[in-house]
Structures are given as structure tokens and as C-alpha cells.
Design a protein around this motif. Structure first.
Motif, PDB file in Angstrom:
ATOM      1  N   SER A 126       0.833  -1.211   0.000  1.00  0.00           N
ATOM      2  CA  SER A 126       0.000   0.000   0.000  1.00  0.00           C
ATOM      3  C   SER A 126       0.867   1.259   0.000  1.00  0.00           C
ATOM      4  N   LEU A 172       0.839   4.158  -2.923  1.00  0.00           N
ATOM      5  CA  LEU A 172       0.539   5.562  -2.654  1.00  0.00           C
ATOM      6  C   LEU A 172       1.703   6.490  -2.986  1.00  0.00           C
ATOM      7  N   GLN A 180       3.118   7.359 -11.497  1.00  0.00           N
ATOM      8  CA  GLN A 180       2.120   6.753 -12.372  1.00  0.00           C
ATOM      9  C   GLN A 180       2.565   6.851 -13.830  1.00  0.00           C
ATOM     10  N   THR A 186      -3.895   4.804 -14.198  1.00  0.00           N
ATOM     11  CA  THR A 186      -4.252   3.742 -13.267  1.00  0.00           C
ATOM     12  C   THR A 186      -3.135   2.775 -12.918  1.00  0.00           C
ATOM     13  N   VAL A 237      -6.355  -1.815  -6.912  1.00  0.00           N
ATOM     14  CA  VAL A 237      -6.289  -0.852  -8.009  1.00  0.00           C
ATOM     15  C   VAL A 237      -5.083  -1.169  -8.889  1.00  0.00           C
ATOM     16  N   ASP A 244     -10.819   1.826   0.893  1.00  0.00           N
ATOM     17  CA  ASP A 244      -9.941   2.902   0.405  1.00  0.00           C
ATOM     18  C   ASP A 244      -9.897   2.863  -1.126  1.00  0.00           C
ATOM     19  N   GLU A 245     -10.610   3.768  -1.762  1.00  0.00           N
ATOM     20  CA  GLU A 245     -10.722   3.773  -3.221  1.00  0.00           C
ATOM     21  C   GLU A 245      -9.396   4.082  -3.926  1.00  0.00           C
ATOM     22  N   ARG A 246      -8.431   4.594  -3.202  1.00  0.00           N
ATOM     23  CA  ARG A 246      -7.101   4.804  -3.800  1.00  0.00           C
ATOM     24  C   ARG A 246      -6.381   3.481  -3.987  1.00  0.00           C
ATOM     25  N   LEU A 247      -6.782   2.467  -3.202  1.00  0.00           N
ATOM     26  CA  LEU A 247      -6.081   1.186  -3.187  1.00  0.00           C
ATOM     27  C   LEU A 247      -6.923   0.003  -3.668  1.00  0.00           C
TER      28      LEU A 247
END
Length: 140
Positions: free
Chosen positions: A12, A16, A20, A24, A45, A127-130
Motif C-alpha cells: 500500500s 501511494l 504513475q 491507473t 487498483v 480505500d478507493e485509492r487502493l
């Protein structure tokens, strides 16, 4: 090349902090989810879905898909059977194709996510980031 283990907190933090390469997908590593029908209910993700039921026949495609990433992380639901088997198969495929002996290519680090998606979703499901497409009713 030994397969290493990575825990959910390390992954994780990588996710974070990773640069990128597209909207995505982190450019420094690839995540390969080898769950079959149990893929429903969420996934990490940017994870590439390569079900274990067809994994062996798709190795050439997967290798091309992840060859630019310095690290590849495999997982299944618990990462006790399918994830480690896929990581070992991928490593053997690289050995057979000569990619591990190619000094012009950087060596990939191969990992298995400890605890798989089951442990991942316990801490990061919401957690929508992960985590994408998470359905907590499936996991609770």
C-alpha cells in the motif's frame, strides 16, 4: 531467482508513493491477481487479472504486459496456493525464455502478497485509492 513475500502495508505504501505511468497503473511495479470466480467483490487498483485457470497458457502475454516493470507482485484470495504457484510459473517461464540470463534487461523482483486479497480488503477494502469495485457485503 527466489520469489519474495511482500506484506499489505508495504504494498500500500508503494502504491501511494509510486509514480504513475498512466492514470491507473504504477510504473515501478505490476500487480497480478490470479483469482478465478472469486475475483468478484473487489480488486487491488491497477491489478491485472490473469485467472489461475488459464494462467499457464497466457504466460507469453503476461510477460510482455509486465516486462517493463522492475517488480511483479502476484496474489490470489489467500496467497497460499494460486498466487505462489503463479509466481513460480512466471519465474520458470522467464528462465525458459532466457530473460533471466539477459544482462541487457534489469532483473525483475518477483513477489507474493502475504495474505492475498482476503487480508488486503480487511485494511484497504474501503480505500478507493487502493481497492476498486469493492463490495463489502461479499467480504463481511
Amino acid at each position: 531467482m527466489p520469489v519474495k513475500v511482500i506484506d499489505k502495508h508495504t504494498l500500500s505504501s508503494w502504491m501511494l508513493s509510486a509514480p504513475q505511468s498512466s492514470a491507473t497503473r504504477p510504473s515501478s511495479f505490476a500487480i497480478v491477481d490470479v483469482r478465478d470466480d472469486d475475483f468478484i467483490g473487489g480488486h487491488i487498483v491497477s491489478a491485472l487479472h490473469h485467472p489461475s485457470s488459464s494462467f499457464a497458457s497466457n504466460l507469453p502475454y503476461l510477460q510482455k504486459e509486465v516486462e517493463q516493470h522492475p517488480a511483479v507482485i502476484f496474489h490470489c484470495a489467500l496467497s497460499q496456493q494460486r498466487g505462489p504457484t503463479a509466481a513460480a510459473m512466471y519465474t520458470r517461464y522467464l528462465e525458459m525464455t532466457g530473460d533471466l540470463q539477459n544482462s541487457e534487461k534489469p532483473q525483475q523482483e518477483i513477489y507474493v502478497l502475504k495474505g492475498g486479497f482476503t487480508e488486503w480488503q480487511q485494511d484497504f477494502g474501503d480505500d478507493e485509492r487502493l481497492t476498486a469495485d469493492y463490495d463489502p457485503t461479499i467480504w463481511r
